[in-house]
Design a protein around this motif. Structure first.
Motif, short mmCIF file in Angstrom:
data_model
loop_
_atom_site.label_atom_id
_atom_site.label_comp_id
_atom_site.label_asym_id
_atom_site.label_seq_id
_atom_site.Cartn_x
_atom_site.Cartn_y
_atom_site.Cartn_z
N HIS A 163 0.82 -1.21 0.00
CA HIS A 163 0.00 0.00 0.00
C HIS A 163 0.86 1.26 0.00
CE1 HIS A 163 -3.40 2.56 0.66
NE2 HIS A 163 -3.02 2.92 1.89
N MET A 164 1.95 1.24 0.75
CA MET A 164 2.82 2.40 0.80
C MET A 164 3.65 2.57 -0.47
SD MET A 164 2.38 4.19 3.57
CE MET A 164 0.69 4.00 3.05
N ALA A 165 3.78 1.52 -1.27
CA ALA A 165 4.52 1.63 -2.53
C ALA A 165 3.67 2.16 -3.67
CB ALA A 165 5.10 0.27 -2.91
N LEU A 166 2.36 2.34 -3.46
CA LEU A 166 1.45 2.82 -4.48
C LEU A 166 0.86 4.15 -4.05
CD1 LEU A 166 -0.28 -0.56 -5.32
CD2 LEU A 166 1.40 0.64 -6.71
N PRO A 167 0.37 4.98 -4.97
CA PRO A 167 -0.03 6.34 -4.62
C PRO A 167 -1.39 6.46 -3.96
CG PRO A 167 -0.29 6.00 -6.96
CD PRO A 167 0.36 4.77 -6.43
N SER A 168 -2.28 5.46 -4.09
CA SER A 168 -3.63 5.63 -3.57
C SER A 168 -4.20 4.28 -3.14
CB SER A 168 -4.54 6.25 -4.64
OG SER A 168 -4.68 5.37 -5.74
N LEU A 169 -5.29 4.38 -2.39
CA LEU A 169 -5.98 3.18 -1.95
C LEU A 169 -6.59 2.43 -3.13
CD1 LEU A 169 -6.97 1.47 0.49
CD2 LEU A 169 -9.04 2.87 0.49
N ALA A 170 -7.07 3.16 -4.13
CA ALA A 170 -7.66 2.50 -5.30
C ALA A 170 -6.61 1.69 -6.05
CB ALA A 170 -8.28 3.55 -6.23
N ALA A 212 -6.71 -2.39 -6.53
CA ALA A 212 -6.64 -3.05 -7.84
C ALA A 212 -5.47 -4.01 -7.92
CB ALA A 212 -6.52 -1.98 -8.93
N TYR A 213 -4.35 -3.67 -7.33
CA TYR A 213 -3.17 -4.54 -7.41
C TYR A 213 -3.36 -5.81 -6.58
CZ TYR A 213 1.69 -6.04 -7.08
OH TYR A 213 2.85 -6.77 -7.14
N LEU A 214 -3.94 -5.68 -5.37
CA LEU A 214 -4.09 -6.84 -4.47
C LEU A 214 -5.35 -7.64 -4.77
CD1 LEU A 214 -3.08 -5.11 -1.11
CD2 LEU A 214 -1.76 -6.83 -2.34
N GLY A 215 -6.30 -7.06 -5.51
CA GLY A 215 -7.56 -7.75 -5.76
C GLY A 215 -8.41 -7.84 -4.52
N ARG A 235 -6.38 15.55 -2.50
CA ARG A 235 -6.73 15.76 -3.90
C ARG A 235 -5.49 15.85 -4.78
NH1 ARG A 235 -10.87 17.33 -7.12
NH2 ARG A 235 -10.39 18.69 -8.88
N HIS A 236 -4.48 16.59 -4.32
CA HIS A 236 -3.29 16.79 -5.14
C HIS A 236 -2.04 16.26 -4.47
CE1 HIS A 236 -5.80 19.14 -7.76
NE2 HIS A 236 -6.13 19.94 -6.76
N ALA A 237 -2.20 15.37 -3.49
CA ALA A 237 -1.04 14.82 -2.80
C ALA A 237 -1.24 13.34 -2.58
CB ALA A 237 -0.82 15.53 -1.46
N PRO A 238 -0.30 12.48 -2.96
CA PRO A 238 -0.46 11.03 -2.75
C PRO A 238 -0.35 10.69 -1.26
CG PRO A 238 1.73 11.50 -3.58
CD PRO A 238 0.99 12.81 -3.59
N GLN A 239 -0.75 9.46 -0.95
CA GLN A 239 -0.63 9.00 0.43
C GLN A 239 0.84 8.81 0.78
OE1 GLN A 239 -2.81 5.35 0.23
NE2 GLN A 239 -1.21 4.23 -0.84
N THR A 291 8.30 -0.98 -10.92
CA THR A 291 8.37 0.45 -11.24
C THR A 291 7.35 0.81 -12.31
OG1 THR A 291 10.74 0.36 -10.75
CG2 THR A 291 9.93 2.27 -11.99
N ALA A 292 7.16 -0.04 -13.31
CA ALA A 292 6.18 0.25 -14.35
C ALA A 292 4.77 0.31 -13.78
CB ALA A 292 6.26 -0.80 -15.46
N HIS A 293 4.47 -0.60 -12.86
CA HIS A 293 3.15 -0.59 -12.24
C HIS A 293 2.95 0.69 -11.42
CE1 HIS A 293 -0.46 -2.94 -11.00
NE2 HIS A 293 -0.43 -2.07 -9.99
N HIS A 294 4.00 1.11 -10.72
CA HIS A 294 3.91 2.33 -9.92
C HIS A 294 3.70 3.55 -10.82
CE1 HIS A 294 5.45 5.78 -7.60
NE2 HIS A 294 4.95 5.13 -6.54
#
Length: 585
Positions: A396-403, A407-410, A437-441, A477-480
């Motif tokens: 979760h911390m390696a991706l920018p949002s909860l959505a 999607a990645y974990l299913g 809105r304009h800042a990732p987690q 990295t591509a997924h991120h």
């Protein structure tokens, strides 16, 4: 008028043919007397009989002498028309028939057609029929009623209780002729010579039958040449009847095989020493379980109801439960039993059993070493899925949002939120700054510390051991990058298409500066830029603003384009491009 001293004798008589069955002779006599068969049976003082085979196998010697006296037959004459019931067992025998013989004898049925090993007619060199060719049922199952209203050799079966009889002439059934010198013909002649009347020992009869039929059964695959499809079907069904588990002959065969295979020495080695169950021995030898039990009792072995008493290695059992923290179900599954006997033996040894349910699982009661960081121990100890929550927190911390994480974990987003709240409650601190809105987690100070601890070799090894080979890998990295662009909206997706290399192009991508209309040639000149409108985003400033200058992402369509380009994206829809005039460069 005085009472009759003895029953009256029947004036109309029909002599039974040689080898004719009792049911066939009584049916012929009833037809000659113009009366129903049940009425004739009652007139002879015989018990009420519903099944036809009971006239062949169920009449006592007293009944036979009584009928012989009423018809003035020689004593013992009807003994040749019946067979002992011991030859059939619990399964009701089925009568076969030869159409040529029925035609020659005007509907008289041979006694040996009731025997399960009478498979062919040696006189006409043909297989015997099993069922009526019209209704498809075995003939002579129930005692027919008005036999005097039907001609001989007719099928008198009824499809239902009140329906009419079948009425098919069995003498006209197609012949199942065997080719000349077929091995079954010679075997059948020897089977017909085996006496079955009187008080014959079933064992001696079965032994002679088995010695003759076994070679035919083993070599029957080579006897199928030049047989008609109907004869092939009858051939297979005939041997299925011989191997019917409910027949007395099949039971005798299995007992003889058990006597040969299950000797005293063999059972002592496999049953007593190797602890093999009788059911397993039955499967190994292809024998019925009840016959294996009979053989074991006959040889003096102790057979208990259910499973045999279990013996445990008490030291091993205590070590597995107390030291290795294995559950009773896991221990029982490992030795092939249920957990009930394991629990009872532990109670006999004085071992305190853990609570029933998830609190007795190994992961719930296991404790990590003191060298493991405290936050990891707080998240893992006393719970069943602590390591899984930590792994999902890393992703979760390696991706920018909860959505993107969902999607990645299913996994549903609300489920992930609940798991992260459980993780924060276990550690006692907030771990994540939620995305704005304009800042990732991003992680909090405590969350960043936890991520560094999870990157240490010791923590990675413990997590790999706990989650096993199905551990979810970290996003690439591509997924991120894709997740970052997806979060940026339409502009981010446009930048994502522009950043792709030619070999990474996807359907729908176009070269920079190309006109969106599919009718415009690739050599069309580049269009001038349009000005920004309120709410547009520019590379100079990511915030919404008014920009008086040309906008780099909004080219103006060439002059003369009437394809209905979208005002915000300058992209023609497929319907518009198909119905409008093509673009003119």
């Amino acid at each position: 008028m005085g009472k009759l001293s003895e029953p009256r004798k029947l004036s109309i008589r029909v002599a039974p043919l040689e080898d004719e069955s009792m049911d066939s002779w009584l049916e012929t006599l009833a037809r000659r007397c113009s009366m129903s068969l049940p009425a004739l049976i009652s007139a002879f003082g015989l018990p009420r009989i519903d099944r036809t085979h009971r006239l062949v196998t169920g009449l006592t010697e007293h009944h036979l002498r009584q009928v012989e006296h009423r018809l003035a037959l020689p004593p013992g004459r009807l003994d040749q028309a019946v067979v002992p019931g011991d030859l059939f067992g619990q399964r009701a025998p089925r009568c076969r028939f030869c159409p040529e013989c029925l035609t020659e004898t005007q509907g008289r049925w041979n006694l040996r057609w009731w025997l399960p090993w009478t498979l062919a007619c040696s006189r006409h060199q043909a297989l015997l029929h099993l069922v009526c060719p019209r209704c498809g049922t075995t003939p002579r199952q129930r005692v027919p009623g008005q036999v005097h209203l039907h001609r001989p050799a007719r099928c008198l079966n009824r499809a239902a209780r009140k329906s009419s009889v079948c009425g098919a002439d069995l003498g006209f059934a197609p012949s199942l002729t065997l080719f000349a010198y077929h091995s079954l013909i010679g075997v059948q002649q020897q089977l017909d010579a085996i006496p079955v009347h009187g008080h014959q020992d079933p064992g001696s009869v079965f032994a002679r039958v088995d010695a003759l039929l076994t070679p035919v059964q083993h070599g029957r695959s080579g006897q199928l040449d030049r047989m008609s499809p109907a004869a092939l079907s009858t051939w297979e069904r005939t041997f299925d009847d011989i191997n019917d588990p409910a027949s007395q002959f099949y039971g005798w065969r299995m007992r003889e095989r058990a006597h040969t295979a299950l000797t005293r020495e063999f059972l002592h080695r496999e049953y007593d020493e190797n602890k093999k169950s009788l059911s397993q021995l039955a499967v190994d030898f292809g024998l019925p379980y009840r016959i294996v039990i009979e053989r074991a009792k006959e040889l003096g072995f102790t057979v208990t109801a259910g499973s045999r008493p279990l013996t445990f290695d008490d030291r091993w059992l205590r070590e597995q439960y107390v030291t290795h923290l294995r559950s009773t179900r896991d221990i029982g599954k490992g030795i092939g039993i249920s957990e009930g006997p394991v629990k009872r033996r532990l109670a006999e040894l004085g071992v305190a059993l853990r609570p029933v349910g998830p609190y007795s699982r190994k992961e719930m009661i296991a404790r990590l070493d003191e060298s493991v960081p405290g936050d990891i121990r707080a998240a893992v100890e006393g719970t069943t899925h602590g390591w899984l929550r930590l792994r999902r927190f890393q992703i979760h911390m390696a991706l920018p949002s909860l959505a993107a994480s969902s999607a990645y974990l299913g996994v549903a987003g609300n489920s992930l939120t609940r798991q992260f709240k459980q993780l924060e409650a276990a550690i006692g601190a907030e771990l994540v700054h939620r995305a704005a809105r304009h800042a990732p987690q991003r992680p909090t100070l405590r969350g960043a510390s936890l991520l560094r601890q999870l990157d240490e070799p010791q923590a990675r090894e413990l997590m790999q051991h706990a989650l096993g080979p199905d551990i979810t890998p970290m996003p690439s990295t591509a997924h991120h990058t894709d997740a970052q662009h997806s979060r940026a909206g339409p502009r981010g997706r446009r930048l994502q298409r522009q950043e792709r290399s030619p070999d990474q192009a996807r359907p729908g991508d176009r070269a920079p500066g190309a006109h969106p209309c599919p009718s415009t040639p690739a050599s069309a000149p580049a269009a001038p830029f349009r000005r920004c409108r309120p709410g547009d985003l520019c590379d100079a400033d990511p915030r919404p603003h008014r920009h008086p200058g040309p906008h780099p992402l909004r080219p103006t369509p060439p002059a003369g384009c009437r394809a209905g380009a979208n005002r915000r994206t300058n992209e023609c829809s497929e319907a518009e491009a198909a119905t409008s005039t093509p673009c003119t460069p």
